[in-house]
Scaffold this active site. Structure first.
Site, PDB file in Angstrom:
ATOM      1  N   HIS A   1      -8.429   3.230   3.384  1.00  0.00           N
ATOM      2  CA  HIS A   1      -8.806   4.137   4.762  1.00  0.00           C
ATOM      3  C   HIS A   1     -10.163   3.949   5.155  1.00  0.00           C
ATOM      4  O   HIS A   1     -10.657   4.008   6.206  1.00  0.00           O
ATOM      5  CB  HIS A   1      -8.211   5.590   4.738  1.00  0.00           C
ATOM      6  CG  HIS A   1      -6.890   5.675   4.641  1.00  0.00           C
ATOM      7  ND1 HIS A   1      -6.030   5.298   3.593  1.00  0.00           N
ATOM      8  CD2 HIS A   1      -5.973   6.248   5.813  1.00  0.00           C
ATOM      9  CE1 HIS A   1      -4.812   5.640   3.974  1.00  0.00           C
ATOM     10  NE2 HIS A   1      -4.465   6.128   5.248  1.00  0.00           N
TER      11      HIS A   1
ATOM     12  N   CYS B   1      -3.411  -0.762  -2.463  1.00  0.00           N
ATOM     13  CA  CYS B   1      -3.744   0.719  -2.824  1.00  0.00           C
ATOM     14  C   CYS B   1      -4.437   0.908  -4.245  1.00  0.00           C
ATOM     15  O   CYS B   1      -4.170   0.130  -5.150  1.00  0.00           O
ATOM     16  CB  CYS B   1      -2.155   1.284  -3.261  1.00  0.00           C
ATOM     17  SG  CYS B   1      -2.248   3.009  -3.909  1.00  0.00           S
TER      18      CYS B   1
ATOM     19  N   GLU C   1      -6.320   8.874   9.470  1.00  0.00           N
ATOM     20  CA  GLU C   1      -4.976   8.557   9.985  1.00  0.00           C
ATOM     21  C   GLU C   1      -4.832   9.376  11.591  1.00  0.00           C
ATOM     22  O   GLU C   1      -4.073   9.036  12.178  1.00  0.00           O
ATOM     23  CB  GLU C   1      -4.017   9.026   8.829  1.00  0.00           C
ATOM     24  CG  GLU C   1      -3.998   8.290   7.798  1.00  0.00           C
ATOM     25  CD  GLU C   1      -2.786   8.447   6.893  1.00  0.00           C
ATOM     26  OE1 GLU C   1      -1.820   9.058   7.317  1.00  0.00           O
ATOM     27  OE2 GLU C   1      -2.358   7.679   5.878  1.00  0.00           O
TER      28      GLU C   1
ATOM     29  N   ASP D   1       0.793  -1.359   0.049  1.00  0.00           N
ATOM     30  CA  ASP D   1       0.002  -0.061  -0.019  1.00  0.00           C
ATOM     31  C   ASP D   1       1.020   1.351   0.047  1.00  0.00           C
ATOM     32  O   ASP D   1       2.122   1.024   0.475  1.00  0.00           O
ATOM     33  CB  ASP D   1      -0.925  -0.024   1.170  1.00  0.00           C
ATOM     34  CG  ASP D   1      -1.845   1.005   1.264  1.00  0.00           C
ATOM     35  OD1 ASP D   1      -2.840   0.779   0.146  1.00  0.00           O
ATOM     36  OD2 ASP D   1      -1.594   2.124   1.902  1.00  0.00           O
ATOM     37  N   SER D   2       0.301   2.206  -0.324  1.00  0.00           N
ATOM     38  CA  SER D   2       1.226   3.661  -0.360  1.00  0.00           C
ATOM     39  C   SER D   2       1.482   4.070   1.041  1.00  0.00           C
ATOM     40  O   SER D   2       2.222   4.868   1.402  1.00  0.00           O
ATOM     41  CB  SER D   2       0.469   4.659  -1.147  1.00  0.00           C
ATOM     42  OG  SER D   2      -0.964   5.081  -0.653  1.00  0.00           O
TER      43      SER D   2
ATOM     44  N   CYS E   1     -10.945   3.528  -1.274  1.00  0.00           N
ATOM     45  CA  CYS E   1      -9.645   3.977  -0.673  1.00  0.00           C
ATOM     46  C   CYS E   1      -9.501   2.884   0.510  1.00  0.00           C
ATOM     47  O   CYS E   1     -10.654   2.913   1.241  1.00  0.00           O
ATOM     48  CB  CYS E   1      -9.485   5.204  -0.477  1.00  0.00           C
ATOM     49  SG  CYS E   1      -8.271   5.714   0.802  1.00  0.00           S
TER      50      CYS E   1
END
Length: 250
Positions: free
Chosen positions: A182, A70, A150, A7-8, A180
């Site tokens: 997240h 990602c 985050e 993942d990024s 995404c």
């Protein structure tokens, strides 16, 4: 079975969570390119280069499969990775689209795709859904959700204001693709704001894809997870402990 998850940044930990819960792998090697996150605002050639560099990193671990968690890397680099890799490479977009197909038989269903700028502008989700005959697709960039997650903000005024900013006036959504990694951490809030619509979660979609498309239905008693990052690996490990908790074996 040993799998690499790329993942990024830290978002791919939500995919790791699903893999651990379903006991599909004996060992997971996680690599977050935290020094160069986010990928969503970068150009296609840069994303491809970063993704190929990540593949080189995983050559040190003799993995049996690579999962590209990602969405932006899946949108722009998945074919390049498959062309040079000697192992199966699985991205998140095809599993996500198949999850929609399995859940929504009605081609008139209203589908909302939310993701960062790069993923939305790639049109990968939109094009693949259109190719399957889905007609009512709305795609919006919702990049502010990334720093909010985050920061560990999973409820409250900041998140509520951001939900209103993006979704005010959007009605009648049957399913939202969380484009995404997240976003699953705020999936309940997103679904609630959108009147209880279905959510398509990359981690769960990949699990279903591996079981049904790759016939990978292993059931390992324990999963060893090792974390690596291109910057601040201790920070990544701290987030992993917070997000995954008791799922991690000490």
């Amino acid at each position: 079975m040993k799998v690499g998850v790329f993942d990024s940044g830290i978002g791919g930990l939500t995919v790791v969570k699903s893999l651990i819960e379903h006991k599909l792998f004996e060992e997971i090697i996680y690599y977050g390119d935290t020094a160069r996150v986010p990928y969503g605002a970068k150009d296609k050639n840069t994303i491809i280069r970063y993704s190929l560099e990540a593949l080189e990193f995983f050559k040190n671990f003799d993995i049996d499969m690579l999962i590209v968690a990602c969405n932006t890397a899946s949108a722009f680099a998945i074919q390049d990775l498959k062309e040079v890799a000697s192992i199966p490479v699985v991205g998140v977009i095809q599993p996500g689209v198949l999850a929609v197909q399995n859940r929504l038989e009605n081609k008139e269903s209203n589908i909302l795709v939310i993701a960062t700028k790069g993923t939305i502008q790639s049109n990968r989700y939109q094009n693949e859904l259109h190719a399957l005959g889905y007609k009512n697709i709305n795609a919006i960039q919702t990049g502010l959700f990334v720093p909010i997650v985050e920061e560990g903000i999973f409820e409250g005024e900041v998140l509520d204001a951001t939900l209103k900013h993006y979704f005010n006036g959007i009605k009648g959504v049957d399913a939202v693709i969380l484009g995404c990694t997240h976003f699953p951490l705020i999936a309940d809030k997103i679904a609630s704001y959108l009147d209880g619509c279905q959510t398509i979660h990359s981690g769960e979609a990949i699990v279903d894809y591996l079981i049904h498309e790759h016939k990978h239905d292993k059931n390992f008693e324990k999963t060893k997870v090792t974390f690596f990052a291109s910057e601040n690996p201790e920070g990544l490990k701290k987030v992993a402990k917070n997000w995954l908790g008791s799922l991690l074996n000490d």
